[in-house]
Design a protein around this motif. Structure first.
Motif, mmCIF file in Angstrom:
data_model
loop_
_atom_site.group_PDB
_atom_site.id
_atom_site.type_symbol
_atom_site.label_atom_id
_atom_site.label_comp_id
_atom_site.label_asym_id
_atom_site.label_seq_id
_atom_site.Cartn_x
_atom_site.Cartn_y
_atom_site.Cartn_z
ATOM 1 N N ASN A 159 10.785 -30.095 25.648
ATOM 2 C CA ASN A 159 9.843 -29.188 24.990
ATOM 3 C C ASN A 159 10.457 -27.805 24.773
ATOM 4 N N LEU A 160 11.125 -27.295 25.803
ATOM 5 C CA LEU A 160 11.791 -25.990 25.687
ATOM 6 C C LEU A 160 12.901 -26.031 24.643
ATOM 7 N N SER A 161 13.629 -27.133 24.615
ATOM 8 C CA SER A 161 14.726 -27.272 23.659
ATOM 9 C C SER A 161 14.197 -27.314 22.227
ATOM 10 N N LEU A 162 13.073 -28.012 22.010
ATOM 11 C CA LEU A 162 12.465 -28.076 20.674
ATOM 12 C C LEU A 162 11.941 -26.709 20.238
ATOM 13 N N ASP A 163 11.379 -25.965 21.192
ATOM 14 C CA ASP A 163 10.923 -24.597 20.877
ATOM 15 C C ASP A 163 12.097 -23.719 20.455
ATOM 16 N N SER A 164 13.236 -23.884 21.151
ATOM 17 C CA SER A 164 14.431 -23.120 20.802
ATOM 18 C C SER A 164 14.940 -23.513 19.411
ATOM 19 N N LEU A 165 14.864 -24.803 19.093
ATOM 20 C CA LEU A 165 15.262 -25.265 17.764
ATOM 21 C C LEU A 165 14.426 -24.605 16.672
ATOM 22 N N LEU A 166 13.113 -24.586 16.875
ATOM 23 C CA LEU A 166 12.215 -23.990 15.879
ATOM 24 C C LEU A 166 12.464 -22.497 15.740
ATOM 25 N N ASP A 167 12.687 -21.822 16.862
ATOM 26 C CA ASP A 167 12.916 -20.374 16.823
ATOM 27 C C ASP A 167 14.209 -20.045 16.071
ATOM 28 N N ASN A 168 15.282 -20.747 16.387
ATOM 29 C CA ASN A 168 16.561 -20.479 15.722
ATOM 30 C C ASN A 168 16.525 -20.865 14.251
ATOM 31 N N LEU A 169 15.806 -21.927 13.934
ATOM 32 C CA LEU A 169 15.681 -22.331 12.534
ATOM 33 C C LEU A 169 14.906 -21.286 11.740
ATOM 34 N N SER A 170 13.882 -20.709 12.353
ATOM 35 C CA SER A 170 13.108 -19.648 11.688
ATOM 36 C C SER A 170 13.976 -18.404 11.471
ATOM 37 N N GLN A 171 14.816 -18.077 12.460
ATOM 38 C CA GLN A 171 15.709 -16.923 12.322
ATOM 39 C C GLN A 171 16.739 -17.154 11.212
ATOM 40 N N ILE A 172 17.240 -18.387 11.113
ATOM 41 C CA ILE A 172 18.191 -18.724 10.063
ATOM 42 C C ILE A 172 17.528 -18.588 8.696
ATOM 43 N N GLN A 173 16.277 -19.059 8.582
ATOM 44 C CA GLN A 173 15.537 -18.923 7.326
ATOM 45 C C GLN A 173 15.333 -17.459 6.966
ATOM 46 N N LEU A 174 14.989 -16.653 7.965
ATOM 47 C CA LEU A 174 14.747 -15.228 7.728
ATOM 48 C C LEU A 174 16.005 -14.538 7.227
ATOM 49 N N LEU A 175 17.135 -14.799 7.875
ATOM 50 C CA LEU A 175 18.392 -14.189 7.455
ATOM 51 C C LEU A 175 18.822 -14.681 6.076
ATOM 52 N N THR A 176 18.551 -15.947 5.799
ATOM 53 C CA THR A 176 18.932 -16.519 4.502
ATOM 54 C C THR A 176 18.106 -15.927 3.366
ATOM 55 N N ASN A 177 16.805 -15.728 3.621
ATOM 56 C CA ASN A 177 15.902 -15.291 2.550
ATOM 57 C C ASN A 177 15.880 -13.781 2.339
ATOM 58 N N GLN A 178 15.977 -13.006 3.428
ATOM 59 C CA GLN A 178 15.717 -11.574 3.334
ATOM 60 C C GLN A 178 16.942 -10.691 3.532
ATOM 61 N N SER A 179 18.059 -11.251 3.903
ATOM 62 C CA SER A 179 19.238 -10.437 4.192
ATOM 63 C C SER A 179 20.347 -10.730 3.185
ATOM 64 N N LYS A 180 21.165 -9.709 2.940
ATOM 65 C CA LYS A 180 22.330 -9.879 2.085
ATOM 66 C C LYS A 180 23.473 -10.465 2.908
ATOM 67 N N LEU A 181 24.175 -11.436 2.320
ATOM 68 C CA LEU A 181 25.272 -12.105 3.004
ATOM 69 C C LEU A 181 26.533 -12.009 2.154
ATOM 70 N N PRO A 182 27.709 -11.967 2.804
ATOM 71 C CA PRO A 182 28.970 -11.817 2.052
ATOM 72 C C PRO A 182 29.484 -13.140 1.507
ATOM 73 N N PHE A 183 30.533 -13.041 0.680
ATOM 74 C CA PHE A 183 31.321 -14.184 0.211
ATOM 75 C C PHE A 183 30.506 -15.200 -0.596
ATOM 76 N N GLY A 184 29.373 -14.770 -1.185
ATOM 77 C CA GLY A 184 28.568 -15.690 -1.990
ATOM 78 C C GLY A 184 27.834 -16.740 -1.186
ATOM 79 N N ILE A 185 27.708 -16.530 0.139
ATOM 80 C CA ILE A 185 27.074 -17.520 1.012
ATOM 81 C C ILE A 185 25.573 -17.612 0.741
ATOM 82 N N LYS A 186 24.945 -16.486 0.438
ATOM 83 C CA LYS A 186 23.500 -16.470 0.216
ATOM 84 C C LYS A 186 23.107 -17.409 -0.923
ATOM 85 N N THR A 187 23.904 -17.408 -1.997
ATOM 86 C CA THR A 187 23.612 -18.267 -3.145
ATOM 87 C C THR A 187 23.651 -19.740 -2.745
#
Length: 255
Positions: A159-187
Motif C-alpha cells: 500500500n505504501l509503495s503504491l502511494d509512492s508510485l502515485l505521488d511520483n507519477l503526479s510529480q512527473i506529470q506536473l513537471l512535464t506539463n508546467q515546467s520548461k525542460l531542456p533539449f526538446g524533452i518537453k515536446t
C-alpha cells in the motif's frame, strides 16, 4: 678581433625606455591570457563533471527500465542503484556550477534543474515499481503456500509503495506539463500517446490501491466475510459506465 669586440659591446648596450615598456606590456599580456585560460578551464571542469554524471544518470535510469521490462528484476535494481549514485554526483556538481551559470544563462539553468528533478522522481518511481513487484510476488507465493510471510505487513508495504508510485507519477506529470525542460524533452513527453499511457497507469494504480485495501480488510476479519461483486457491461452505456447485468456474492470463511 676588433670587430668581435665591437659586436660584444653592442649586445651589452642598455635598452631604451620604449623597449622596456613594450617588453613589460607583452609579458603582462601573456600572464593575463594565461590567467584567463586557467580560470576558464577551472570553471569548465565542474560543468564537464556535471554533464558527465547527468548523462550517466539518465542513461542508466533508462537501462534499468529496459532490464525490468525483460523481467530481470535483480539486474534492474543493480542498474538503478548506479543511476542513483550518478544522480547524487550530478546534484553535487550542479550546486557548484549554479553560481556560474545562473547569471549567464538563467533560463537554461532553470530548465536543467527541472529536468534534474524529473529524473529524481523517475528514479523514485522505478524504485517503488520494483518494490511493489517484489512485495506482490512475496504475497502471491504466500497465498499459494510456497512461503510463510506476514500477510498484513506485506499488504501495508504494498500500500505504501503504491502511494509512492502515485505521488511520483503526479510529480512527473506536473513537471512535464508546467515546467520548461531542456533539449526538446518537453515536446517528446507531451506526446498524446505518452500522456495517455500515464493516465491509464494512474487508473490502474488507483484500482490496485483499492484492491489492496480490500485484501487488508479481508485479512483482518476473523468472522465470515461477505463480498458483493457487481459486473457492468461497458457495451451498454450508462452514466455509471455500463449496464449492471451481473451480481455475485462471495463468502469468505477463515479456517
Amino acid at each position: 678581433m676588433l670587430h668581435k669586440i665591437k659586436n660584444k659591446h653592442k649586445k651589452n648596450l642598455p635598452l631604451d625606455d620604449d623597449t622596456v615598456i613594450q617588453t613589460t606590456k607583452r609579458g603582462l599580456n601573456s600572464i593575463f591570457k594565461s590567467v584567463i585560460i586557467t580560470l576558464s578551464l577551472f570553471s569548465l571542469f565542474p560543468v564537464l563533471l556535471f554533464g558527465t554524471f547527468f548523462s550517466l544518470n539518465a542513461n542508466f535510469l533508462y537501462r534499468s527500465y529496459q532490464e525490468f521490462r525483460q523481467s530481470d528484476i535483480t539486474k534492474a535494481r543493480s542498474t538503478l542503484k548506479l543511476s542513483n549514485k550518478f544522480h547524487q554526483y550530478a546534484g553535487f556538481w550542479f550546486k557548484v556550477i549554479i553560481p556560474i551559470t545562473a547569471p549567464i544563462i538563467p533560463t537554461t539553468t532553470k530548465e536543467i534543474n527541472n529536468f534534474y528533478l524529473l529524473l529524481d522522481h523517475a528514479g523514485d518511481f522505478l524504485t517503488s515499481v520494483y518494490d511493489s513487484y517484489s512485495l506482490s510476488n512475496r504475497y502471491y507465493q504466500d497465498l499459494i503456500g510456497k512461503s510463510d510471510s506476514n500477510n498484513p505487513q506485506i499488504l501495508n508495504a504494498i500500500n505504501l509503495s503504491l502511494d509512492s508510485l502515485l505521488d511520483n507519477l503526479s510529480q512527473i506529470q506536473l513537471l512535464t506539463n508546467q515546467s520548461k525542460l531542456p533539449f526538446g524533452i518537453k515536446t517528446r513527453l507531451q506526446d498524446p500517446a505518452f500522456l495517455s499511457q500515464i493516465q491509464v497507469l494512474k487508473k490502474q494504480l488507483y484500482s490496485g490501491t483499492s484492491l489492496v485495501d480490500l485484501l487488508q480488510k479481508i485479512s483482518q476479519k476473523k468472522e465470515p466475510l461477505k463480498i458483493l461483486v457487481m459486473v457492468q457491461d461497458e457495451n451498454e452505456l450508462r452514466g455509471s459506465g455500463g449496464f449492471l447485468n451481473t451480481a455475485i456474492q462471495i463468502t469468505l470463511i477463515d479456517n
